[in-house]
Write a protein that holds these residues in place. Structure first.
Motif, mmCIF file in Angstrom:
data_model
loop_
_atom_site.group_PDB
_atom_site.id
_atom_site.type_symbol
_atom_site.label_atom_id
_atom_site.label_comp_id
_atom_site.label_asym_id
_atom_site.label_seq_id
_atom_site.Cartn_x
_atom_site.Cartn_y
_atom_site.Cartn_z
ATOM 1 N N ASP A 126 0.863 69.170 -7.066
ATOM 2 C CA ASP A 126 0.640 68.785 -5.647
ATOM 3 C C ASP A 126 -0.715 69.011 -5.014
ATOM 4 O OD1 ASP A 126 3.702 68.160 -4.731
ATOM 5 O OD2 ASP A 126 3.835 70.004 -5.646
ATOM 6 N N ILE A 127 -1.054 68.195 -4.236
ATOM 7 C CA ILE A 127 -2.640 68.401 -3.460
ATOM 8 C C ILE A 127 -2.725 67.768 -2.331
ATOM 9 C CG2 ILE A 127 -3.758 66.530 -4.641
ATOM 10 C CD1 ILE A 127 -5.973 68.705 -5.187
ATOM 11 N N PHE A 166 -9.326 62.938 -10.319
ATOM 12 C CA PHE A 166 -8.129 63.499 -10.669
ATOM 13 C C PHE A 166 -7.789 62.969 -11.948
ATOM 14 C CE2 PHE A 166 -7.957 63.898 -6.049
ATOM 15 C CZ PHE A 166 -7.651 65.132 -5.868
ATOM 16 N N LEU A 204 0.383 65.923 -11.967
ATOM 17 C CA LEU A 204 0.238 65.719 -10.533
ATOM 18 C C LEU A 204 1.180 64.486 -10.182
ATOM 19 C CD1 LEU A 204 -1.244 66.084 -7.972
ATOM 20 C CD2 LEU A 204 -2.796 63.968 -8.669
ATOM 21 N N HIS A 230 2.470 64.158 -6.817
ATOM 22 C CA HIS A 230 2.717 64.270 -5.145
ATOM 23 C C HIS A 230 1.135 64.628 -4.607
ATOM 24 C CE1 HIS A 230 3.014 65.146 -0.766
ATOM 25 N NE2 HIS A 230 4.026 63.994 -0.919
ATOM 26 N N ILE A 231 0.524 63.584 -3.742
ATOM 27 C CA ILE A 231 -0.675 64.009 -3.026
ATOM 28 C C ILE A 231 -0.805 63.421 -1.820
ATOM 29 C CG2 ILE A 231 -1.857 61.726 -4.165
ATOM 30 C CD1 ILE A 231 -4.555 63.370 -4.253
ATOM 31 N N ASP A 232 -1.205 64.109 -0.583
ATOM 32 C CA ASP A 232 -1.446 63.686 0.528
ATOM 33 C C ASP A 232 -2.900 63.420 0.826
ATOM 34 O OD1 ASP A 232 1.201 63.800 1.342
ATOM 35 O OD2 ASP A 232 1.261 65.807 1.961
ATOM 36 N N ILE A 233 -3.196 62.108 1.307
ATOM 37 C CA ILE A 233 -4.729 61.937 1.582
ATOM 38 C C ILE A 233 -4.697 61.546 2.898
ATOM 39 C CG2 ILE A 233 -6.445 60.271 1.143
ATOM 40 C CD1 ILE A 233 -5.188 59.704 -1.642
ATOM 41 N N CYS A 286 -3.137 59.834 -14.457
ATOM 42 C CA CYS A 286 -2.158 60.753 -13.810
ATOM 43 C C CYS A 286 -0.477 60.188 -14.110
ATOM 44 C CB CYS A 286 -2.136 60.602 -12.252
ATOM 45 S SG CYS A 286 -4.094 61.535 -11.811
#
Length: 362
Positions: A319-320, A334, A340, A342-345, A360
């Motif tokens: 997660d990032i 990435f 990976l 889950h990612i919140d941008i 990914c």
């Protein structure tokens, strides 16, 4: 007539003398010795002599005179020091210097070091033999330029030959395979480029508060380095400063640093956690590339740019969060982050590079 009388007297005297001599020879008598005359004075180191004469026959004899007593003189105690042995108090003769009471040996004390490696009894400061010092600053101080010793635990002193030790030179310990730990004092103001380059055995280091810049490749390929402590406000860390430190497990980057340079922690395959302080604005190319054990990283909201390949092949991160304030993410940032999911941008991101999430697969 007078001449004849004198001649008769002379003859009579001679005859009388001969008669006395014969009488003494033929009839022994008890000698009547006089009080004697000292022919050699006695001292405390040699016997004397005295000559006696018989009043009756003038025979002589010699007798010895006993030595006289020594004249005592105190010999002061010599107290031991950290580096020199001592002697107890004694006595000797002030005339002949003969020893009356022998002084006894007292071993040297050795240094009593405090927590800063200074002796509490003298001005000595512990340091490791084999360090090479070169004058700098116009001859007013010293720089450590090398190490030829065999000790695994190295202590750098604050002074040498009465002058301050202020720096560690470029490549000073480069390629050293012996050193495991090193103590760097507060007197050190700078550590040069590649100072500990490929020090394979180095395990632990504490940087004093006086160090504000970690130059490029300072700890490059220190494969056994597992702990580094930054005591001061480090304002800059150079390119590849900790690249390939395979055993480093955790690091905290203080907020006094504004930019993380290229490949600072690339190939630190045991690094599981990175703490980034608020104040960092830019994370450079490949800064955290191939951190295969990295599971989490907090990116502070002060970060505005994340450069290319920054987290490439960080295969364990899941997660990032890209915080508000970040405006751009570089190419292949990435790439290869196979775990990976889950990612919140943040909405502030206006630029995404190419192939940012290539491979990914999760």
């Amino acid at each position: 007539m007078k001449k004849s009388l004198k001649l008769l007297c002379l003859i009579f005297g001679i005859v009388l003398t001969i008669a006395c001599f014969v009488a003494c020879e033929e009839e022994p008598h008890e000698h009547a010795w006089d009080n004697g005359t000292v022919t050699k004075e006695a001292t405390c180191s040699e016997e004397g002599t005295k000559l006696f004469t018989c009043a009756g026959c003038e025979e002589t004899k010699e007798e010895k005179i006993d030595k006289i007593a020594h004249t005592e003189r105190d010999v002061s105690v010599i107290l031991p020091t950290c580096t020199l042995p001592g002697l107890t108090a004694g006595k000797e003769c002030s005339v002949c210097n003969a020893t009356i009471v022998a002084q006894e040996y007292m071993p040297k004390l050795g240094h009593d070091l405090d927590e800063d490696n200074f002796c509490t009894r003298c001005s000595y400061e512990l340091y490791t033999e084999g360090l090479i010092f070169t004058t700098s600053g116009g001859g007013n101080n010293y720089t450590v330029t090398g190490y030829e010793g065999t000790a695994k635990d190295v202590i750098v002193p604050t002074t040498y030959n009465g002058l301050p030790v202020v720096a560690i030179a470029d490549e000073a310990f480069k390629g050293n395979e012996v050193i495991e730990t090193i103590v760097i004092p507060e007197s050190i103001k700078s550590i040069g480029k590649s100072a500990f380059y490929e020090c394979d055995s180095l395990k632990e280091i504490e940087l004093p508060s006086t160090i504000t810049v970690i130059e490029e490749k300072t700890f490059y390929k220190c494969k056994n380095l597992d702990r580094i402590t930054l005591l001061g406000e480090v304002t800059a860390i150079g390119e590849s400063a900790f690249e390939w430190c395979e055993n480093l497990a955790e690091i905290t980057i203080p907020g006094s640093i504004t930019e993380i340079e290229e490949k600072i922690f690339s190939l630190c395959t045991s690094l599981k956690r990175i703490n980034l302080g608020y104040g960092i604005r830019e994370i450079g190319p490949s800064a955290f590339e191939r951190l295969t054990a990295l599971r989490e990283i907090n990116i502070p909201s002060s970060v505005t740019h994340i450069e290319r390949n920054c987290f490439e092949q960080c295969t364990s991160i899941r997660d990032i969060v890209i915080p508000e304030g970040t405006s751009s993410i570089g190419d292949r940032c990435f790439d290869g982050c196979v775990s990976l999911s889950h990612i919140d941008i943040a909405t502030t991101v206006t630029s995404l590079g190419s192939q940012v999430f290539m491979n990914c697969i999760s």
